[in-house]
Motif scaffolding. Sequence first.
Motif, PDB file in Angstrom:
ATOM      1  N   ASN A  83      23.682 -36.257 -23.296  1.00  0.00           N
ATOM      2  CA  ASN A  83      24.105 -35.830 -24.635  1.00  0.00           C
ATOM      3  C   ASN A  83      22.913 -36.014 -25.564  1.00  0.00           C
ATOM      4  O   ASN A  83      22.208 -37.026 -25.489  1.00  0.00           O
ATOM      5  N   HIS A 143      21.576 -35.343 -29.721  1.00  0.00           N
ATOM      6  CA  HIS A 143      21.737 -34.901 -31.106  1.00  0.00           C
ATOM      7  C   HIS A 143      20.356 -34.759 -31.711  1.00  0.00           C
ATOM      8  O   HIS A 143      19.494 -35.591 -31.454  1.00  0.00           O
ATOM      9  N   MET A 144      20.169 -33.715 -32.490  1.00  0.00           N
ATOM     10  CA  MET A 144      18.871 -33.654 -33.170  1.00  0.00           C
ATOM     11  C   MET A 144      18.940 -32.838 -34.445  1.00  0.00           C
ATOM     12  O   MET A 144      19.818 -32.014 -34.638  1.00  0.00           O
ATOM     13  N   TYR A 195      25.002 -26.430 -27.485  1.00  0.00           N
ATOM     14  CA  TYR A 195      25.275 -26.019 -26.107  1.00  0.00           C
ATOM     15  C   TYR A 195      26.011 -27.197 -25.465  1.00  0.00           C
ATOM     16  O   TYR A 195      25.408 -28.218 -25.147  1.00  0.00           O
ATOM     17  N   ASP A 232      18.153 -37.935 -31.021  1.00  0.00           N
ATOM     18  CA  ASP A 232      18.861 -39.118 -30.518  1.00  0.00           C
ATOM     19  C   ASP A 232      19.480 -38.761 -29.165  1.00  0.00           C
ATOM     20  O   ASP A 232      20.553 -38.181 -29.095  1.00  0.00           O
ATOM     21  N   PHE A 281      25.596 -41.203 -21.556  1.00  0.00           N
ATOM     22  CA  PHE A 281      26.861 -41.915 -21.691  1.00  0.00           C
ATOM     23  C   PHE A 281      27.397 -42.402 -20.361  1.00  0.00           C
ATOM     24  O   PHE A 281      28.109 -43.398 -20.294  1.00  0.00           O
ATOM     25  N   VAL A 282      27.091 -41.685 -19.302  1.00  0.00           N
ATOM     26  CA  VAL A 282      27.594 -42.093 -17.996  1.00  0.00           C
ATOM     27  C   VAL A 282      26.716 -43.208 -17.448  1.00  0.00           C
ATOM     28  O   VAL A 282      25.501 -43.035 -17.324  1.00  0.00           O
ATOM     29  N   HIS A 299      20.941 -39.654 -25.359  1.00  0.00           N
ATOM     30  CA  HIS A 299      21.733 -40.759 -24.808  1.00  0.00           C
ATOM     31  C   HIS A 299      22.335 -40.341 -23.463  1.00  0.00           C
ATOM     32  O   HIS A 299      22.655 -39.183 -23.254  1.00  0.00           O
ATOM     33  N   THR A 330      30.810 -35.065 -17.095  1.00  0.00           N
ATOM     34  CA  THR A 330      31.607 -36.111 -17.759  1.00  0.00           C
ATOM     35  C   THR A 330      31.750 -37.339 -16.863  1.00  0.00           C
ATOM     36  O   THR A 330      31.784 -38.476 -17.332  1.00  0.00           O
ATOM     37  N   VAL A 342      28.820 -33.816 -21.385  1.00  0.00           N
ATOM     38  CA  VAL A 342      29.929 -34.774 -21.261  1.00  0.00           C
ATOM     39  C   VAL A 342      30.992 -34.530 -22.347  1.00  0.00           C
ATOM     40  O   VAL A 342      31.614 -35.470 -22.825  1.00  0.00           O
ATOM     41  N   SER A 371      25.161 -31.158 -24.790  1.00  0.00           N
ATOM     42  CA  SER A 371      25.972 -32.174 -24.127  1.00  0.00           C
ATOM     43  C   SER A 371      26.506 -31.640 -22.817  1.00  0.00           C
ATOM     44  O   SER A 371      26.832 -30.460 -22.701  1.00  0.00           O
ATOM     45  N   TRP A 388      22.846 -29.622 -30.876  1.00  0.00           N
ATOM     46  CA  TRP A 388      23.609 -30.557 -30.043  1.00  0.00           C
ATOM     47  C   TRP A 388      23.632 -30.003 -28.637  1.00  0.00           C
ATOM     48  O   TRP A 388      24.000 -28.850 -28.426  1.00  0.00           O
TER      49      TRP A 388
END
Lengths: 368, 368, 368, 368
Positions: A234, A236-237, A164, A221, A225-226, A223, A170, A254, A252, A250
């Motif tokens: 964001n 990941h798994m 998704y 994981d 980013f901004v 994170h 962003t 961004v 995110s 996934w």
Amino acid sequence: MSRIRLGMVGGGNDAFIGAVHRIAARMDDRFELVAGALSSTPEKAMESGKALGLDPDRTYADFTEMAKREVRLKNGIEAVAIVTPNHVHAVAAKEFLKRGIHVICDKPLTATMADARKLVKAAEASKALFILTHNYTGYPMIRHAKQMIADGELGEIRVVQAEYAQDWLTQPLETEGQKQAAWRTDPERSGAGGSIGDIGTHAHNLACFVTGQKVESLSADLHAFVPGRQLDDNAHMMLRFDGGARGMLWSSQVAPGNENGLRLRIYGEKGGLEWAQEDPNYLWFTPFGEPKQKLTRGGAGGPTDGTRIPAGHPEGYLEGFANIYTEAANAIAGKPAVYPTIHDGLDGMKFIDACVKSSGRNGAWVKL
Amino acid sequence: MSRIRLGMVGGGNDAFIGAVHRIAARMDDRFELVAGALSSTPEKAMESGKALGLDPDRTYADFTEMAKREVRLKNGIEAVAIVTPNHVHAVAAKEFLKRGIHVICDKPLTATMADARKLVKAAEASKALFILTHNYTGYPMIRHAKQMIADGELGEIRVVQAEYAQDWLTQPLETEGQKQAAWRTDPERSGAGGSIGDIGTHAHNLACFVTGQKVESLSADLHAFVPGRQLDDNAHMMLRFDGGARGMLWSSQVAPGNENGLRLRIYGEKGGLEWAQEDPNYLWFTPFGEPKQKLTRGGAGGPTDGTRIPAGHPEGYLEGFANIYTEAANAIAGKPAVYPTIHDGLDGMKFIDACVKSSGRNGAWVKL
Amino acid sequence: MSRIRLGMVGGGNDAFIGAVHRIAARMDDRFELVAGALSSTPEKAMESGKALGLDPDRTYADFTEMAKREVRLKNGIEAVAIVTPNHVHAVAAKEFLKRGIHVICDKPLTATMADARKLVKAAEASKALFILTHNYTGYPMIRHAKQMIADGELGEIRVVQAEYAQDWLTQPLETEGQKQAAWRTDPERSGAGGSIGDIGTHAHNLACFVTGQKVESLSADLHAFVPGRQLDDNAHMMLRFDGGARGMLWSSQVAPGNENGLRLRIYGEKGGLEWAQEDPNYLWFTPFGEPKQKLTRGGAGGPTDGTRIPAGHPEGYLEGFANIYTEAANAIAGKPAVYPTIHDGLDGMKFIDACVKSSGRNGAWVKL
Amino acid sequence: MSRIRLGMVGGGNDAFIGAVHRIAARMDDRFELVAGALSSTPEKAMESGKALGLDPDRTYADFTEMAKREVRLKNGIEAVAIVTPNHVHAVAAKEFLKRGIHVICDKPLTATMADARKLVKAAEASKALFILTHNYTGYPMIRHAKQMIADGELGEIRVVQAEYAQDWLTQPLETEGQKQAAWRTDPERSGAGGSIGDIGTHAHNLACFVTGQKVESLSADLHAFVPGRQLDDNAHMMLRFDGGARGMLWSSQVAPGNENGLRLRIYGEKGGLEWAQEDPNYLWFTPFGEPKQKLTRGGAGGPTDGTRIPAGHPEGYLEGFANIYTEAANAIAGKPAVYPTIHDGLDGMKFIDACVKSSGRNGAWVKL
């Protein structure tokens, strides 16, 4: 058939999801909005009610007051839609559940696991129904995919790829006064999950709904980013399902170019299925060793259940959302219905919780 | 311009990749195949050489013999293509490198890390070039993507989604006498990686090539879904890059409906790029907040380097592969050239090694 | 297998289609280019020959001289590729045909009907073969479509939608010194057809090839949108086929965004087929009342004939073009072969002629 | 904002388009259905009214009676939706127009030109509004395309390719008791046009709406492929527009695999636009010499007007249809509004008439 009298908590002027719920409720003419506590700011509550044509007498600034009063009215609300930020879901829902008013609540269930568990108890103690609007399960092609898997057309499921992706966060929109961004990146109001709570839960829910399997454990994981953002933007798994499937997810907010990129791909011993929310009227079915098939909503090889118009006449997000409301109406009327329950909501909370824990332990596998 | 005299090791009748190398070498008329040790079975070697119109005198059953003899011929081979199963790469390559014959070698570099390290030394000690056919880096749109990122069009890279999905090993083909399946699922001939060695390395290589970043560490979940299979046929992993990006990589050979689904998606602060190998003439560029652009090979916004025909006239796998050969010809001629080196090959071996180690430790993060 | 010795007329430096023919001839290693009259300008002829590595002795500035001399050489050319502007096709081809040298000629057949009829006689009088490079018939999916229709999978054909749209002549490129544009918009060199001769003939040829029907009559509306242009740059037409099908054909070189948009859609009583040249590895098959199928080159439900690499490894324009050369090689070797003949070329000329006549009579139906 | 009181003529149980009108009217909560003459069969009228929750007192079997009575009620209908077969449109509409009740009428306008002209007079004589539901003009991307052309982004328009292909009449459904097929293939109820009246008019209307040009003349080839069918099931035509553009239009109901394939492609001096109804949230914009752009509804480069939800959340047929109703509500409220008028309806009738005439004269150009 008479319409179900509906109230709404949250969803005042400018609130995207409130308007969506109202259209969805209206689509099949099974609900009538008659009361609202549309904002906790009294003036905004009144203005919003007026804009919607609500009786000023049934326009409230306080959801508890609404619950108390409506339950005593002869034609008081029978159901309430709760469309507030996450941290209000539990406290509001309990006021209605304890008075026997059915609750249709946005996801994720709550902002905290503690709240979630309390709400489950409240729902179990109530004779009223609790319907969670994991709206993407309302898409006909998603229901068709679920049925195909249940019917064994893919054989044993091996691999699940869920994602998704969006791009609206962003940049640090939350520092620029955008209200949606502000509460969705605020742990106080959203809970411990950023992208995973807002959209990852949808991907998780959809993967489980369609495969009929639950995520047993995950390694994540997360994170942001901004710079300065407090919640993940964001994630990941890797996933392991209780039926033996393995997967990745996934989420995110961004990923530039992704508007509302919810996508599900499932592969079994005998074939595969692929579906993308932005192109929801189609489902790819790839039986191993045979030509790829593009199934269409309402068309050859596709479903007609939950559709209103013929193949080639696209239905979209609102129609899928409306299917949840229509199932809710059926359930309230005592008819057979398929809808996301409070237990799906609890699973979503466990998912968020496991993501946060796993990521905090550098990706250790965490059971849900 | 005179053609480079080329020999080939492996690639006898029925070998898919040998035929690909020959067409690729021929495409731009920069090579001429003049010798071959096409099979280790003498009759098959002769038959295969005959079918290709090779001089029987220069058709060998033994690559060492070919190396020894060709190096002494006045018009002996200047370069050799090695297209055997993985475990033969190192031993064959060394025979040519030490005699100053350029090596164009298929990937992955070798079957074992030990072999890989030895081969690196042999290549470093040789005055001949070593070119690894990570062929997907030859696609013009991939090179264009790399350039765009180097030029800063995406800003700092945040997220990398790489995947390579196939379906041809959905069933236990290796038990049914299929030769390709047999060696690719055999640890003796392939090395420790199944899908990750055969195709995951391509995805890894491509992600690094395009982003200009290396994978610093990874967390992997390898699995063989087909009962009895000795090597992974599906792999999930999370990646951390040395430039700060994070990613996921999926490789699978048991995903029905995926023929050769190599796909790369990269997102930075300022925009995104998406590319799919099965539709290689296009590259999606999504600058944040601007309309999505579909760049086309040879067309507006797309590259003309490495293309032979105008936009709208599709080029494919063979043309991309040929670009590696043409770059090799340029390099051999002492001209500037971009091609995958033995160090890329070593990175690929480290990748496979890290995947196996991480998965063996239940997904612990392993440095490359 | 020894290679067929090939000469080339036209195709000097900078000529797009000459390079295409050379790659196509080389792809399957069935031809060897050994002589050329690559330009009518002597220096350019020599330079071009040198660039291609031709023996200077067999580099000619005059195709008649080449024909005369090569036929007397012990290892003279066996076949010649003619890749000049249209008005040279006939005069050049006749020089080779009368000397028994096989001709592989670009389309359209000639610039005028008179030339076409003379060339047909010359070809019929010769023992050499005449192969026309209607290259799009070389795509495996096109041949598969033809076979499916011949096998009755669509039932009786009813509707044919053919189109070939480009955009490169959107502006008056011919006035800006672009050589391709100059001759293709010049009636002296191209003949009476602009877009219909350059690309419309391909669409016409493909429609007939695949359906197995001929166009019996047509009604056309040709137009030059760019001021001052002498030949049509856009053409609309309605078609009636001799087997009862009806169709439309659109050719345009002024449709921005269309790079090389050749597309064919065919519908019969029992099903439909759709194919697009820019995505040539796929063929949509839509049996009435059943799920849509996406057939893939080399994959389930798709052909393997005429393919070199597995499904998912895209082949393109050059591979399709090469199939014409490989069929030519087979034909020259006396083996069964399918390729466009001089009669297909004559049909193309009749098509152009009918278009021009019909449009001149304001769209009156004209028989071919 | 109070809702407009709406009546409906036709649209009883099982009628596809009646249900569509009701959902469209309800979508934005601007209308309330309060009366109906849903069928000319009294029992069916009552049953249908009951199913919709209408007051039995305002459920009529006769539209004239409904008009007469409603106009005298204090809260009688302000507008009426006419969703009957074509031959009833005129007679019903006039009953309401003459009483000052706004009419929202399905297309084509009427079954005959004579009826159409009378209805135009009736509408002109009435103070009530007449809105024709050429619903496809309600799609936001279509309105965006119109605006882009009006703004000159394509320069002068040259080429228009319009098509509307379906497959539901591939077999003689009308002989098998299918009610929709029966009236739509019956000249008495549909008028002189088969596919051209049912769907070709939409393509014609859309082409004119977007380009801002009218069709000046056309040359048509109508055909009924299904034996015994009285009206065309496939139509080919060439178009000339009053602004200098030329075009083609294909309508078909016998093209297997086409569900509701309305598609519009427009090319001007400076760029092109492409849109497909089955994928309505996107619009391709191809400025000449620049990268292709995929504009998205609600997203970068795309419109937000007429949308309810953010980019990536697909809207579909019902939302586009609802936009016509919402514009009608605005018009009735005296606000600025864009909607198809009775003059668009008359243009559609002229189009059908010209098609039939031209085809009868073997494709002679006929002015509209």
